[in-house]
Write a protein that holds these residues in place. Sequence first.
Motif, PDB file in Angstrom:
ATOM      1  N   ALA A  43      42.877  37.375  28.403  1.00 57.56           N
ATOM      2  CA  ALA A  43      41.991  38.536  28.288  1.00 57.56           C
ATOM      3  C   ALA A  43      40.950  38.246  27.213  1.00 57.56           C
ATOM      4  O   ALA A  43      41.214  37.519  26.253  1.00 57.56           O
ATOM      5  CB  ALA A  43      42.785  39.779  27.941  1.00 57.56           C
ATOM      6  N   GLU A  57      39.016  42.858  27.846  1.00 60.19           N
ATOM      7  CA  GLU A  57      38.940  42.907  29.312  1.00 60.19           C
ATOM      8  C   GLU A  57      39.866  41.870  29.910  1.00 60.19           C
ATOM      9  O   GLU A  57      39.898  40.720  29.457  1.00 60.19           O
ATOM     10  CB  GLU A  57      37.511  42.610  29.778  1.00 60.19           C
ATOM     11  CG  GLU A  57      36.586  43.732  29.464  1.00 60.19           C
ATOM     12  CD  GLU A  57      35.330  43.689  30.325  1.00 60.19           C
ATOM     13  OE1 GLU A  57      35.301  42.929  31.310  1.00 60.19           O
ATOM     14  OE2 GLU A  57      34.404  44.417  29.987  1.00 60.19           O
ATOM     15  N   LEU A  58      40.616  42.299  30.943  1.00 54.39           N
ATOM     16  CA  LEU A  58      41.501  41.350  31.613  1.00 54.39           C
ATOM     17  C   LEU A  58      40.682  40.236  32.261  1.00 54.39           C
ATOM     18  O   LEU A  58      39.541  40.443  32.672  1.00 54.39           O
ATOM     19  CB  LEU A  58      42.321  42.065  32.693  1.00 54.39           C
ATOM     20  CG  LEU A  58      43.341  43.089  32.216  1.00 54.39           C
ATOM     21  CD1 LEU A  58      44.053  43.732  33.406  1.00 54.39           C
ATOM     22  CD2 LEU A  58      44.357  42.464  31.261  1.00 54.39           C
ATOM     23  N   HIS A  59      41.305  39.063  32.350  1.00 53.84           N
ATOM     24  CA  HIS A  59      40.693  37.955  33.080  1.00 53.84           C
ATOM     25  C   HIS A  59      40.668  38.324  34.568  1.00 53.84           C
ATOM     26  O   HIS A  59      41.574  39.023  35.056  1.00 53.84           O
ATOM     27  CB  HIS A  59      41.541  36.704  32.837  1.00 53.84           C
ATOM     28  CG  HIS A  59      40.962  35.449  33.400  1.00 53.84           C
ATOM     29  ND1 HIS A  59      41.081  35.117  34.737  1.00 53.84           N
ATOM     30  CD2 HIS A  59      40.271  34.447  32.818  1.00 53.84           C
ATOM     31  CE1 HIS A  59      40.483  33.950  34.950  1.00 53.84           C
ATOM     32  NE2 HIS A  59      39.981  33.522  33.798  1.00 53.84           N
ATOM     33  N   PRO A  60      39.654  37.876  35.328  1.00 57.13           N
ATOM     34  CA  PRO A  60      39.619  38.167  36.767  1.00 57.13           C
ATOM     35  C   PRO A  60      40.912  37.819  37.504  1.00 57.13           C
ATOM     36  O   PRO A  60      41.282  38.499  38.466  1.00 57.13           O
ATOM     37  CB  PRO A  60      38.441  37.328  37.268  1.00 57.13           C
ATOM     38  CG  PRO A  60      37.528  37.259  36.079  1.00 57.13           C
ATOM     39  CD  PRO A  60      38.431  37.186  34.874  1.00 57.13           C
ATOM     40  N   GLN A  79      43.924  38.147  36.252  1.00 56.49           N
ATOM     41  CA  GLN A  79      44.845  39.251  35.965  1.00 56.49           C
ATOM     42  C   GLN A  79      44.469  40.488  36.779  1.00 56.49           C
ATOM     43  O   GLN A  79      45.340  41.167  37.339  1.00 56.49           O
ATOM     44  CB  GLN A  79      44.831  39.561  34.461  1.00 56.49           C
ATOM     45  CG  GLN A  79      45.413  38.426  33.627  1.00 56.49           C
ATOM     46  CD  GLN A  79      45.165  38.595  32.142  1.00 56.49           C
ATOM     47  OE1 GLN A  79      44.024  38.763  31.703  1.00 56.49           O
ATOM     48  NE2 GLN A  79      46.226  38.543  31.353  1.00 56.49           N
ATOM     49  N   GLU A  80      43.159  40.775  36.849  1.00 56.81           N
ATOM     50  CA  GLU A  80      42.689  41.920  37.655  1.00 56.81           C
ATOM     51  C   GLU A  80      43.132  41.750  39.106  1.00 56.81           C
ATOM     52  O   GLU A  80      43.606  42.689  39.741  1.00 56.81           O
ATOM     53  CB  GLU A  80      41.153  41.998  37.632  1.00 56.81           C
ATOM     54  CG  GLU A  80      40.534  42.221  36.278  1.00 56.81           C
ATOM     55  CD  GLU A  80      40.431  43.698  35.936  1.00 56.81           C
ATOM     56  OE1 GLU A  80      41.065  44.506  36.633  1.00 56.81           O
ATOM     57  OE2 GLU A  80      39.725  44.001  34.969  1.00 56.81           O
ATOM     58  N   ALA A  81      42.940  40.534  39.630  1.00 53.69           N
ATOM     59  CA  ALA A  81      43.237  40.297  41.045  1.00 53.69           C
ATOM     60  C   ALA A  81      44.746  40.356  41.307  1.00 53.69           C
ATOM     61  O   ALA A  81      45.176  40.816  42.361  1.00 53.69           O
ATOM     62  CB  ALA A  81      42.671  38.942  41.471  1.00 53.69           C
ATOM     63  N   ILE A 113      46.812  42.323  39.850  1.00 56.40           N
ATOM     64  CA  ILE A 113      47.153  43.752  39.930  1.00 56.40           C
ATOM     65  C   ILE A 113      46.679  44.306  41.276  1.00 56.40           C
ATOM     66  O   ILE A 113      47.426  44.940  42.016  1.00 56.40           O
ATOM     67  CB  ILE A 113      46.509  44.515  38.756  1.00 56.40           C
ATOM     68  CG1 ILE A 113      47.119  44.045  37.434  1.00 56.40           C
ATOM     69  CG2 ILE A 113      46.692  46.029  38.937  1.00 56.40           C
ATOM     70  CD1 ILE A 113      46.369  44.497  36.204  1.00 56.40           C
ATOM     71  N   GLU A 114      45.425  44.004  41.589  1.00 62.84           N
ATOM     72  CA  GLU A 114      44.805  44.520  42.820  1.00 62.84           C
ATOM     73  C   GLU A 114      45.577  44.102  44.077  1.00 62.84           C
ATOM     74  O   GLU A 114      45.734  44.878  45.007  1.00 62.84           O
ATOM     75  CB  GLU A 114      43.374  43.950  42.883  1.00 62.84           C
ATOM     76  CG  GLU A 114      42.612  44.237  44.119  1.00 62.84           C
ATOM     77  CD  GLU A 114      41.751  45.486  43.973  1.00 62.84           C
ATOM     78  OE1 GLU A 114      41.082  45.783  44.940  1.00 62.84           O
ATOM     79  OE2 GLU A 114      41.778  46.132  42.902  1.00 62.84           O
ATOM     80  N   ALA A 125      40.077  36.147  42.905  1.00 68.33           N
ATOM     81  CA  ALA A 125      39.598  35.903  41.532  1.00 68.33           C
ATOM     82  C   ALA A 125      38.529  34.816  41.535  1.00 68.33           C
ATOM     83  O   ALA A 125      37.520  34.915  40.809  1.00 68.33           O
ATOM     84  CB  ALA A 125      40.764  35.501  40.635  1.00 68.33           C
ATOM     85  N   ALA A 137      35.339  36.359  42.643  1.00 69.09           N
ATOM     86  CA  ALA A 137      34.753  37.198  41.578  1.00 69.09           C
ATOM     87  C   ALA A 137      34.093  36.317  40.514  1.00 69.09           C
ATOM     88  O   ALA A 137      32.989  36.622  40.034  1.00 69.09           O
ATOM     89  CB  ALA A 137      35.839  38.076  40.954  1.00 69.09           C
TER      90      ALA A 137
END
Length: 173
Positions: free
Chosen positions: A86, A90-93, A95-97, A99-100, A156, A159
């Motif tokens: 992070a 902000e989370l790294h892409p 990490q975001e992906a 979760i998503e 990710a 993105a």
Amino acid sequence: MNDTPRSVKQVGFTVNGQAVALEVAARRTLAEALREDLGLTGTKVGCNRAECGSCTVLVDGRAVFACTMQVVEMGGRQVTTVEGLACHGELHPLQEAFIEHDAVQCGICIPGILMALKALLDRTLDPTEDEVKHAVAGNLCRCGTYPNTVKATLAAARALRDDAEATIARGSR
Ligand code: FES
Ligand code: FES
């Protein structure tokens, strides 16, 4: 006169951009030092014998099993753990992906998987599905998140590619 016992060594290296200096037993592993000396418990220890990948971190950008490396070998090197993913809150892409795309179940394997995939995306922002599978071939997940891991990683990568293209477009204006 140096009164440090011979079995204790001093080592200095960088962890997530911060310089650290430790006095450690010669056989202390990098995983033990990260978790117990530096409090970075995001790095997990599963098998402790190079079989599960849960302890994966980056050393000079390369994914390695921290349970197999002695911390005294880290002198002058740059270590990145999952805590370093992070950035500015902000989370790294990746990490975001994760979760998503519902790629996280119990989470024990996830820090190691994220770091193995970070090493891949640092090499290429356009990986094939096979390259993603190969990157995590040494990481076991008992919850079986593999299909979603692949989907999340490809998302990710997309993105990150979009971000890179937007940055280039802004620079050329
Ligand atoms: S704990 Fe290091 S590979 Fe399993
Ligand atoms: S999410 Fe549970 S071991 Fe992988």
